[in-house]
Scaffold this active site. Sequence first.
Site, PDB file in Angstrom:
ATOM      1  N   ASP A  90     -13.765   1.735   2.691  1.00 40.29           N
ATOM      2  CA  ASP A  90     -13.829   0.359   2.195  1.00 40.29           C
ATOM      3  C   ASP A  90     -12.880   0.278   0.994  1.00 40.29           C
ATOM      4  O   ASP A  90     -13.033   1.041   0.036  1.00 40.29           O
ATOM      5  CB  ASP A  90     -15.269   0.027   1.769  1.00 40.29           C
ATOM      6  CG  ASP A  90     -15.372  -1.395   1.200  1.00 40.29           C
ATOM      7  OD1 ASP A  90     -14.376  -2.142   1.262  1.00 40.29           O
ATOM      8  OD2 ASP A  90     -16.455  -1.743   0.687  1.00 40.29           O
TER       9      ASP A  90
ATOM     10  N   LYS B  12     -19.754  -0.198   3.634  1.00 45.91           N
ATOM     11  CA  LYS B  12     -19.172  -1.159   2.685  1.00 45.91           C
ATOM     12  C   LYS B  12     -19.799  -0.971   1.308  1.00 45.91           C
ATOM     13  O   LYS B  12     -20.967  -0.610   1.185  1.00 45.91           O
ATOM     14  CB  LYS B  12     -19.462  -2.590   3.168  1.00 45.91           C
ATOM     15  CG  LYS B  12     -18.785  -2.929   4.492  1.00 45.91           C
ATOM     16  CD  LYS B  12     -17.332  -3.283   4.273  1.00 45.91           C
ATOM     17  CE  LYS B  12     -16.585  -3.470   5.587  1.00 45.91           C
ATOM     18  NZ  LYS B  12     -15.191  -3.053   5.482  1.00 45.91           N
ATOM     19  N   CYS B  13     -19.015  -1.272   0.281  1.00 42.74           N
ATOM     20  CA  CYS B  13     -19.545  -1.243  -1.080  1.00 42.74           C
ATOM     21  C   CYS B  13     -20.658  -2.286  -1.208  1.00 42.74           C
ATOM     22  O   CYS B  13     -20.555  -3.343  -0.621  1.00 42.74           O
ATOM     23  CB  CYS B  13     -18.438  -1.546  -2.082  1.00 42.74           C
ATOM     24  SG  CYS B  13     -17.676  -0.023  -2.668  1.00 42.74           S
ATOM     25  N   PRO B  14     -21.737  -2.001  -1.916  1.00 45.14           N
ATOM     26  CA  PRO B  14     -21.898  -0.870  -2.843  1.00 45.14           C
ATOM     27  C   PRO B  14     -22.505   0.396  -2.219  1.00 45.14           C
ATOM     28  O   PRO B  14     -22.845   1.312  -2.974  1.00 45.14           O
ATOM     29  CB  PRO B  14     -22.870  -1.443  -3.874  1.00 45.14           C
ATOM     30  CG  PRO B  14     -23.755  -2.347  -3.079  1.00 45.14           C
ATOM     31  CD  PRO B  14     -22.869  -2.943  -2.010  1.00 45.14           C
ATOM     32  N   ILE B  15     -22.639   0.483  -0.870  1.00 46.33           N
ATOM     33  CA  ILE B  15     -23.344   1.633  -0.286  1.00 46.33           C
ATOM     34  C   ILE B  15     -22.707   2.981  -0.671  1.00 46.33           C
ATOM     35  O   ILE B  15     -23.438   3.898  -1.088  1.00 46.33           O
ATOM     36  CB  ILE B  15     -23.448   1.491   1.259  1.00 46.33           C
ATOM     37  CG1 ILE B  15     -24.173   0.174   1.629  1.00 46.33           C
ATOM     38  CG2 ILE B  15     -24.163   2.688   1.883  1.00 46.33           C
ATOM     39  CD1 ILE B  15     -25.595   0.050   1.138  1.00 46.33           C
TER      40      ILE B  15
END
Lengths: 101, 377
Positions: A64, A37-40
Site C-alpha cells: 500500500d 491497506k493502511c492502517p493495517i
Amino acid sequence: MWRRRTGGGDAREAAPPVEAAGPQERPALTIDALGRKCPIPIIMLAERINEVPMRDVVAVLADDPAAFTDIPAWCRLKSHEHVASYELPQGGWSIHVRRNY
Amino acid sequence: MAYLDAASTEPLHPAARDALLAAIDAGWADPARLYGTARRAQMLLEHSRGEVAELLGARPDEVSFTSSGTQAVHLGVLGTLRGRRRAGRHLVTSAVEHSAVLHAAETHEADGGTAEVVGVDILGRVDAAAFAEAVARPGTALACLQTANHEVGTLQPVEEAAEACAAAGVPLLVDAAQSAGRLPIPAGWSVLTASAHKWGGPAGVGVLAIRKGTRWRSPYPEDERERRRVPGFENVPAVAAAAAALRARAAEEAAEGARLSALVDRIRTEVPRLVPDVEVIGDPVRRLPHIVTFSCLYVEGEALLTELDKAGFAISSGSSCTASTLRPSHVLEAMGVLTHGNVRVSLPRGVSEGDVDRFLAVLPDIVRRIRASLGVH
C-alpha cells in the site's frame, strides 16, 4: 511510478529514502502485510515489534503506497528507528524498523 | 450539519448572493456588443475587474476572469511557459502545489519540457534556499509557488522566492487560491491565480492576473475575449458576485480571520489532549487562519469521515482510502507525515464556536470506536 520525482539533489529531508542495495542487517522478524491497506500494516507492526530483542530489526512487507510514508512517520512518532525501505521485485517494499525500547 | 470543509469550497457570501441576483437581470447581455444592455453588462464586468484588481493588488488591465481557479492555473503555467519558450523550457514548482499546477507540469513535460519539484520540510514549507537554487539554473522559464497550502494551511516563503526569481530574471506564478480574501497577497508575483468560490464567491470564476511586462502566449486557439487571454463568453453575473464577495470578505477579515484562527488554535491544542496517538500537521504559527489538519494513528480515514458525517460534520481527508486514486495526498507524502486517519478541518466564515465544541466532544469516542473495531485499544 508512484513516487514523486524530487529533482536533482533537492532538500527533501522529510522523504524516506529508498535503498538500492540489499539490507545490511538480517531482520529478526518479517511481517507480511502485502495486500493490506493502511492502517493495517502499521497495526501489525505495533502489535509485534516487542517480539524482537531490543535494537533488532523488524521488516514489514507492504505494497500500500501509504505504508511507504506512514511506517517511517510511525517510527518518528513512536521513537523507533526507520532503518531503510527496500523495493521488492514483485512490487511494494520491505520496510525495516529497529526497535529502540 | 456543521460545515467544516471551507477549503473545498466556502459557502456563498450573502453579498455575493445579492450581487448575483441583481446581475442576472442587469448583466446578461454580451459585453462585447455595443447596444445599451451590452454596455451595461460591460460596465458591470469592468467595474468588477477594477474591484478585484484593487483588492488583489493588480492593475485592472492585468486581470482576466477564467471559468475556474484550475483553468487560471493551467493558462498561467502553460501560457507563461509558451511566452518564455526562447528563454528555456525548465519549470520549477514546490512538491505541495495544487494538483492543477502539477498536472500542468506533466503536460509541459509530455510536450518535451522539463520540470523540477522542490521539496518541503515536515511542516510543509518549501525549502527557500533549494527553491532559489532551482530557479537560478540556466533555462528556467517559470517558477510556481502557492501562497499557502490547501491541505495543511502552511504559508510559503513567497516573498523570498520572488526575490530569488527577480534576481534570476524568472517569472513567478503565485497560486493564491487558499489565501485570497483572507490574507494580503505577497509582493513580487509575475502571474497570480485565484478562485472565487474559495472566498465566498460563486463557482465558475477564477482570476488570472499577468503583470505588465511578463511574456505570455495563450496555449489555446485564438479568441478575442478577456484581452485574448481566456476563451469563451464571460459569466458577468458570476464575476460581479465574485467581486462583491471579495470586497465583503476583505472588509470582514480582520475580525473574522482572527476569530477563526483562535478556533483553529483551540483545535490544534485540544485534539492531541483529547485523543491519544494523534499528529497535528502543518505550521502552528505561519499558517492560514481557517485550516487545521491532523492524522490519527491506527484509524482508517474513510471510516473516520463516515462516522463524522453520521455525527453531523462535513469534513474532508487526505487519506488514500478517501481519494478516487487510492493514493495518499501528495502533500502529506511530501511532508513525510502520517497519511492514514487524516482529517482536514477548515472553518467557513461565521462558523459557530458551538460547532467546534461539539466536534471536539464527539471526536474522541469516534476514534476510540474505530480503533476498537480494528483490535486497537
